[in-house]
Design an enzyme around this catalytic site. Structure first.
Site, PDB file in Angstrom:
ATOM      1  N   CYS A 157       0.934  -1.184   0.069  1.00 39.24           N
ATOM      2  CA  CYS A 157      -0.213  -0.007  -0.040  1.00 39.24           C
ATOM      3  C   CYS A 157       0.664   1.361   0.192  1.00 39.24           C
ATOM      4  O   CYS A 157       0.440   2.240  -0.489  1.00 39.24           O
ATOM      5  CB  CYS A 157      -0.949   0.021   1.125  1.00 39.24           C
ATOM      6  SG  CYS A 157      -0.159  -0.380   2.764  1.00 39.24           S
ATOM      7  N   HIS A 192      -2.763   0.620   7.353  1.00 40.55           N
ATOM      8  CA  HIS A 192      -3.042   0.689   6.122  1.00 40.55           C
ATOM      9  C   HIS A 192      -3.160   2.172   5.413  1.00 40.55           C
ATOM     10  O   HIS A 192      -3.229   2.980   6.136  1.00 40.55           O
ATOM     11  CB  HIS A 192      -4.573   0.059   5.466  1.00 40.55           C
ATOM     12  CG  HIS A 192      -4.840   0.352   4.096  1.00 40.55           C
ATOM     13  ND1 HIS A 192      -4.048  -0.111   3.192  1.00 40.55           N
ATOM     14  CD2 HIS A 192      -6.010   0.811   3.291  1.00 40.55           C
ATOM     15  CE1 HIS A 192      -4.484  -0.192   1.898  1.00 40.55           C
ATOM     16  NE2 HIS A 192      -5.882   0.476   2.122  1.00 40.55           N
ATOM     17  N   SER A 209      -4.873  -2.772  -2.066  1.00 39.88           N
ATOM     18  CA  SER A 209      -5.268  -3.740  -0.648  1.00 39.88           C
ATOM     19  C   SER A 209      -5.552  -5.005  -1.003  1.00 39.88           C
ATOM     20  O   SER A 209      -5.861  -5.300  -2.265  1.00 39.88           O
ATOM     21  CB  SER A 209      -6.276  -2.877   0.014  1.00 39.88           C
ATOM     22  OG  SER A 209      -6.576  -3.856   1.026  1.00 39.88           O
TER      23      SER A 209
END
Length: 353
Positions: A157, A192, A209
C-alpha cells in the site's frame, strides 16, 4: 501467494508460533517505527520485511523472503518449494504505464491510474521490494516511483501511494494527500494507507489492498468525512474496528521538489472523539488544506537547475538519513467510551486488509 482472506489464516498461524529472532526484533521496534512513520512494517502482529539493498535483490534478502513465505503462507514451505522447483514458470505480462490525451477527463485518468496499480498486483510475499523512507524529499520518492514502473513488481500500500503521486503529477487540478488507517481485529492492530484525492470539490482515493473496497474510491464524495466514513464502513464489513486516522497535507505537483511529504498533519484517535467531533475534525482538516492551497503556502518548488546531490540514490546505495523534524499535529478531542459491539467467534482467524 495467499489471496485476500486466505492470507489471514496464515497470519494467525504465524502469530501463534514462537517468534524468531527477526520477528522479536521487529516487535521491539514497532512503537519506534510508528513514531518514525514506518507503521506498515507489521501486518496484524506479523512482521514483514523490506528489501533495503536495491535491485536486483541480493542473495540474503532473497533467501529471507522465501523463509518468511514458508512461515506466513497456509501451505508453508511447500509453496516455496513448488515455485522455486518449477522448470517453466509462466511469463508475467508487464502492464503499460497509462498515457493520456490533454482532453481526457480527470476521473477517467484516475480510473486508468488505479487500473495500472491493480495490474501490478498486491505483494503477498511478506517482503516489500522497494524501500520507502517517508522522510526523503519528494524528488527522491518520484525517482523511486519511476523505478517501480520499470521493474513492474508487485507492491504494497505505501508503494502504491508513492506511485499514485507520480502518475498524477501532471493533473494540476487534482489535490493529493495521504490517508493512513489503524484498525483492530482479534487482538491485533492493522495499518493501511491510501492516497486521498480531491477534484472539483469531490473526494476519492487511489491505492492497493487485499480488499477491493479498501483501495480505489471514485471522486464522488461531497466531503472528506463522507470518504473516511465509507472506508470505516468497509472495515466494519471485514470485522475491523477503526481506531485511528492520520491525514497529511496536499502534495506538490513538482516532481523536482526537495520538500518532504507531510504525512501526519492531523492525527485523529477515535477512542477520544465523539462521532460528531470526529466529523468536525475531518472537515477542519479539509478546510486547512483548502486554505493552504488558496493562500499559496504549499511546499515551495526549487529552481529547474537543481543540484545533482538531491537526486535519489542509485541501486544498492544507502538511502539518505532520516530527518527528525515533524509537522504540527492536531490532537484528538475528549475520550468517548467505545461501544461494545458483539463480534462473531472466528477462532483466531485473522482478516488482514
Amino acid at each position: 501467494m495467499p489471496m485476500p482472506g486466505g492470507a489471514g489464516a496464515g497470519a494467525a498461524a504465524a502469530a501463534r508460533r514462537p517468534p524468531s529472532g527477526e520477528a522479536a526484533a521487529a516487535a521491539r521496534d514497532e512503537e519506534q517505527q510508528e513514531e518514525e512513520g514506518e507503521e506498515d512494517l507489521r501486518d496484524g502482529g506479523v512482521p514483514f520485511f523490506v528489501n533495503r539493498g536495491g535491485l536486483p535483490v541480493d542473495e540474503p534478502t532473497w533467501e529471507r523472503m522465501w523463509r518468511h513465505v514458508g512461515r506466513i503462507h497456509p501451505e508453508g514451505e511447500r509453496v516455496a518449494q513448488r515455485i522455486r522447483g518449477a522448470a517453466d514458470l509462466p511469463k508475467i505480462p508487464i502492464p503499460s504505464v497509462p498515457a493520456f490525451q490533454p482532453s481526457t477527463p480527470i476521473p477517467e485518468r484516475l480510473e486508468a491510474v488505479q487500473r495500472y496499480i491493480r495490474e501490478l498486483q498486491y505483494n503477498h510475499t511478506g517482503t516489500q521490494f522497494f524501500e520507502i523512507k517517508k522522510s526523503r524529499p519528494l524528488t527522491g520518492l518520484m525517482d523511486l516511483a519511476k523505478e517501480m514502473t520499470k521493474e513492474a513488481l508487485p507492491i504494497k500500500c505505501l508503494e502504491a501511494v508513492i506511485l499514485g503521486i507520480y502518475l498524477t503529477n501532471n493533473m494540476t487540478t487534482l489535490d493529493r494527500f495521504p490517508i493512513s488507517f489503524k484498525t483492530h481485529f482479534s487482538g491485533n492492530y492493522f495499518r493501511h494507507i491510501v492516497l486521498g484525492v480531491n477534484f472539483g470539490g469531490r473526494y476519492g482515493a487511489l491505492g492497493i489492498s487485499r480488499r477491493e473496497e479498501l483501495m480505489y474510491k471514485a471522486p464522488v464524495f461531497r466531503t472528506l468525512s463522507e470518504l473516511i466514513f465509507d472506508f470505516e464502513e468497509a472495515y466494519r464489513r471485514c470485522w475491523h474496528t477503526l481506531k485511528k486516522v492520520k491525514l497529511g497535507h496536499c502534495v506538490s505537483h513538482d516532481p523536482h521538489s526537495v520538500e518532504q511529504i507531510e504525512w501526519k498533519h492531523s492525527i485523529l484517535d477515535l477512542d477520544k472523539l465523539t462521532r460528531e467531533d470526529f466529523r468536525k475534525e475531518l472537515e477542519r482538516h479539509a478546510r486547512d488544506m483548502r486554505l493552504k492551497i488558496g493562500k499559496g503556502t504549499g511546499p515551495p518548488s526549487p529552481t529547474k537547475d537543481r543540484k545533482k546531490d538531491v537526486s535519489s540514490p542509485q541501486r544498492g546505495q544507502a538511502s539518505p538519513h532520516r530527518r527528525n523534524s515533524r509537522g504540527d499535529r492536531r490532537p484528538s478531542g475528549e475520550k468517548k467510551p467505545a461501544d461494545s459491539k458483539a463480534m462473531p467467534d472466528l477462532n483466531g482467524y485473522q482478516i488482514r486488509v
